[in-house]
Design an enzyme around this catalytic site. Structure first.
Site, PDB file in Angstrom:
ATOM      1  N   TYR A 177       0.835  -1.200   0.000  1.00 15.03           N
ATOM      2  CA  TYR A 177       0.000   0.000   0.000  1.00 15.03           C
ATOM      3  C   TYR A 177       0.875   1.258   0.000  1.00 15.03           C
ATOM      4  O   TYR A 177       0.642   2.199  -0.771  1.00 15.03           O
ATOM      5  CB  TYR A 177      -0.927  -0.003   1.217  1.00 15.03           C
ATOM      6  CG  TYR A 177      -1.917   1.135   1.207  1.00 15.03           C
ATOM      7  CD1 TYR A 177      -3.084   1.056   0.451  1.00 15.03           C
ATOM      8  CD2 TYR A 177      -1.694   2.301   1.942  1.00 15.03           C
ATOM      9  CE1 TYR A 177      -3.992   2.102   0.430  1.00 15.03           C
ATOM     10  CE2 TYR A 177      -2.591   3.349   1.926  1.00 15.03           C
ATOM     11  CZ  TYR A 177      -3.742   3.248   1.179  1.00 15.03           C
ATOM     12  OH  TYR A 177      -4.634   4.296   1.154  1.00 15.03           O
ATOM     13  N   LYS A 199       1.026   4.111  -3.054  1.00 12.96           N
ATOM     14  CA  LYS A 199       0.698   5.520  -2.872  1.00 12.96           C
ATOM     15  C   LYS A 199       1.905   6.425  -3.121  1.00 12.96           C
ATOM     16  O   LYS A 199       1.755   7.554  -3.617  1.00 12.96           O
ATOM     17  CB  LYS A 199       0.124   5.750  -1.473  1.00 12.96           C
ATOM     18  CG  LYS A 199      -1.273   5.160  -1.296  1.00 12.96           C
ATOM     19  CD  LYS A 199      -2.275   5.792  -2.253  1.00 12.96           C
ATOM     20  CE  LYS A 199      -3.694   5.343  -1.980  1.00 12.96           C
ATOM     21  NZ  LYS A 199      -4.698   6.029  -2.846  1.00 12.96           N
TER      22      LYS A 199
END
Length: 270
Positions: A178, A182
């Site tokens: 994750y 990002k």
């Protein structure tokens, strides 16, 4: 469609503009769509992988319609943006809020916290989990940026706002895919921003910290409580993050290009 939404305090900010919001079926995306409608947008297209959820939000809003969209599907993104151009003749604002997390990895982290031991995620993280997060978060962002730029370049104007994450900076333990996705979202947005500013298109990013959304609600309690800190603001609301996104999309942010606005309530600075 209902006309229940009343014009807000910035009612002229998006008058006569055409907008599209991804991930608009819930959370930050839905909040952005509602605020755009309240601020006089001529039309707003709510795109979400869950067409029914997007449709329920669109029913509340004047000038709104919903469409099913998986941002990981490049052809589908191109087609959705082309539909906007065919129907309205232009695309002035794109807010890209679609994204995914990894509930299984979150549970592993929470279990470790509850047991008082360090999380051990990387060794158990399989290729499918890595690819899913990258495909939606990073590939999906590129697909949306590319389609938006193609739509906006002929008019030499437009604003694109991408919802990133403060996880790109603090890189939470046990959440490498994750955080990496990002960080990539921020980097690709900034690279595109520098390219297209010459075409009159502005690209900027909001990087929220913990925010009260459906994604947060699915986060295990042990992990949510780990975000609690009496020295800083509590979880942001989706509306608070939407406020920042709409500022970036507005003419008031004309001098912001390639910015990544950290909206984490003071948990850390960069």
């Amino acid at each position: 469609m209902s006309d229940a939404v009343q014009l807000g305090p910035f009612q002229g900010r998006f008058r006569d503009r055409v907008a599209m919001v991804t991930g608009a079926g819930s959370g930050i995306g839905a909040a952005v769509a509602r605020q755009l409608a309240a601020e006089g947008v001529r039309a707003v297209v709510l795109a979400d992988v869950d067409r029914e959820a997007a449709g329920a939000v669109a029913e509340e809003l004047p000038g709104a319609r919903a469409t099913a969209l998986d941002v990981a599907d490049a052809a589908a993104v191109d087609g959705a943006v082309e539909d906007v151009l065919r129907e309205y003749g232009r695309l002035d604002v794109m807010v890209h809020a679609a994204g995914v997390d990894d509930p299984r990895a979150k549970q592993w982290i929470a279990d470790a916290l509850s047991a008082g031991r360090p999380p051990e995620v990387t060794g158990w993280l399989d290729d499918a989990a890595w690819a899913r997060v990258m495909r939606v978060n990073l590939d999906g962002t590129f697909h949306v940026l590319r389609a938006s730029v193609r739509a906006m370049r002929p008019r030499a104007s437009g604003a694109i706002v991408v919802i990133g994450s403060s996880s790109a900076f603090d890189a939470p333990v046990g959440y490498p895919h994750y955080a990496a996705s990002k960080a990539g979202v921020h980097a690709v947005s900034q690279a595109v921003a520098k390219e297209v500013v010459a075409d009159g298109i502005r690209v900027n990013v909001v990087a929220p910290g913990p925010t009260r959304t459906g994604m947060a609600a699915r986060t295990p309690e042990a992990l949510r409580s780990g975000f609690a800190d009496p020295r800083v603001r509590p979880y942001a609301t989706a509306d608070e993050i939407a406020d920042i996104a709409l500022f970036l999309a507005s003419d008031a942010a004309a001098n912001l290009v390639g910015a990544v606005l950290l909206a984490n309530g003071g948990r850390f600075t960069t």
